[in-house]
Design an enzyme around this catalytic site. Structure first.
Site, short mmCIF file in Angstrom:
data_model
loop_
_atom_site.label_atom_id
_atom_site.label_comp_id
_atom_site.label_asym_id
_atom_site.label_seq_id
_atom_site.Cartn_x
_atom_site.Cartn_y
_atom_site.Cartn_z
N ARG A 1 4.68 -18.59 -10.29
CA ARG A 1 4.05 -19.86 -10.63
C ARG A 1 3.25 -20.41 -9.45
NH1 ARG A 1 5.55 -17.57 -14.22
NH2 ARG A 1 6.86 -18.20 -15.97
N SER B 1 7.30 -25.86 -20.60
CA SER B 1 8.38 -25.75 -19.61
C SER B 1 8.17 -26.78 -18.51
CB SER B 1 8.40 -24.34 -19.01
OG SER B 1 8.66 -23.37 -20.00
N GLU C 1 7.58 -27.83 -12.88
CA GLU C 1 6.44 -26.93 -13.05
C GLU C 1 5.18 -27.72 -13.34
OE1 GLU C 1 5.27 -23.27 -16.05
OE2 GLU C 1 7.31 -23.39 -15.27
#
Length: 339
Positions: free
Chosen positions: A156, A224, A321
């Site tokens: 990520r 998410s 995130e």
């Protein structure tokens, strides 16, 4: 005043004075000399962005479209402009018998956001198929290209979150997909597929995601909300002594990725409401604007409560995130909470 609900999928109830759509390379060039996330904010679909307050600086919406497919003996290449919808690209590639992206179906967002976040799902990360990324330098006005290696991809993560975070905008991504296709079936229900094809994997991924994840067109959410933590073998042993059923996935560097949604669930937070924000009862990794009335303070309250509870239960600190913006810049949860 323009409502920000339509420009980010969590649909927080805040406003912006100026909203401008970008449809060409010249539109991007007009931003040279400004600082991203300080002088202006840029969004695609806003699926990974939360506006915690009314926005005082201009909001630009990336609608720079276009894609081109070509090939050599071993690979297909697709040049895709940054405003294209990600899931639409995955569908289009399969329709054109170009395979490899099927595990990444139904991930919300635009193509330009994919390298920044190095999106991933079901055993695949997008960096596996990125050949190069073209961006505009907001300081010099130059159009530059980075190879896959130069993008410094991580979990990520990428160079676009660090050195190039405020002085670049991605224009085009070149994808490189091998003509010799092999399925990736490491995760979850995909292991049960018999005689898998790219289409059957795509359909199964869509089915799984639709069964677990709320449609942001119906219930505001950002997919998410937290990253899956990466922990050491020692940390894994410590946690699994108390929680043997903890799902974990070994990584090449000897660390382990564990499921943030599982941690939130086992900490007793699935389905919990914090003001107007709810932990999704089907997938605890997702927070929702369940009644459409959430504001930034509700998100901050929910996120901090989840982080604190998971840490006190497992000794593991979750990291968001999603990206947060106050009235004039990008902020961390800690920055916002302290302000």
């Amino acid at each position: 005043m323009n409502s920000l609900k339509q420009f980010h999928t969590f649909q927080l109830n805040h406003y912006a004075n100026d909203v401008v759509k970008i449809t060409s390379e010249d539109d991007f060039k007009a931003l040279v000399g400004q600082i991203l996330n300080k002088d202006f904010v840029l969004v695609g679909s806003g699926s990974n962005t939360l506006f915690l307050e009314n926005l005082a600086i201009p909001l630009y919406v990336n609608e720079y479209l276009g894609k081109t497919l070509f090939e050599d003996n071993d690979f297909y290449y697709i040049d895709v402009n940054s405003g294209e919808n990600w899931h639409s690209l995955v569908s289009w590639s399969l329709e054109n018998e170009v395979y490899g992206l099927e595990n990444l179906a139904l991930i919300p967002g635009t193509v330009g956001a994919a390298p920044i976040q190095n999106i991933g799902a079901y055993g695949v990360e997008v960096n596996q198929f990125i050949d190069s990324v073209v961006y505009i330098d907001l300081v010099s006005g130059e159009i530059n290209s980075l190879t896959n290696l130069e993008c410094n991809f991580g979990y990520r993560d990428s160079i676009f979150k660090h050195e190039l975070a405020t002085n670049s905008i991605i224009l085009t991504v070149r994808f490189k997909l091998p003509k010799e296709w092999s399925p990736v079936l490491e995760y979850g229900e995909l292991k049960n597929l018999e005689c898998p094809t790219p289409i059957s994997i795509f359909n199964e991924v869509c089915s799984i995601r639709n069964s677990k994840l709320p449609d942001p067109m119906i219930i505001g959410n950002a997919g998410s909300f937290f990253k899956n933590p990466i922990i050491t073998k020692l940390e894994l042993n410590r946690v699994t002594e108390l929680f043997p059923s903890l799902p974990s996935y070994p990584l090449k560097d000897g660390t382990f990725k564990i499921a943030a949604g599982w941690l939130i669930d086992k900490a007793g937070l699935k389905g919990k409401e914090f003001g107007n924000v709810r932990v999704n009862p089907k997938q605890a990794l997702v927070l929702t604007n369940h009644n459409g009335e959430a504001q930034g303070q509700d998100v901050v309250l929910a996120a901090n409560k989840i982080i604190d509870t998971v840490y006190s239960t497992f000794g593991i600190k979750l990291e968001p995130e999603v990206r947060f913006f106050n009235k004039d810049k990008e902020v961390t949860l800690a920055d916002y909470y302290a302000s």
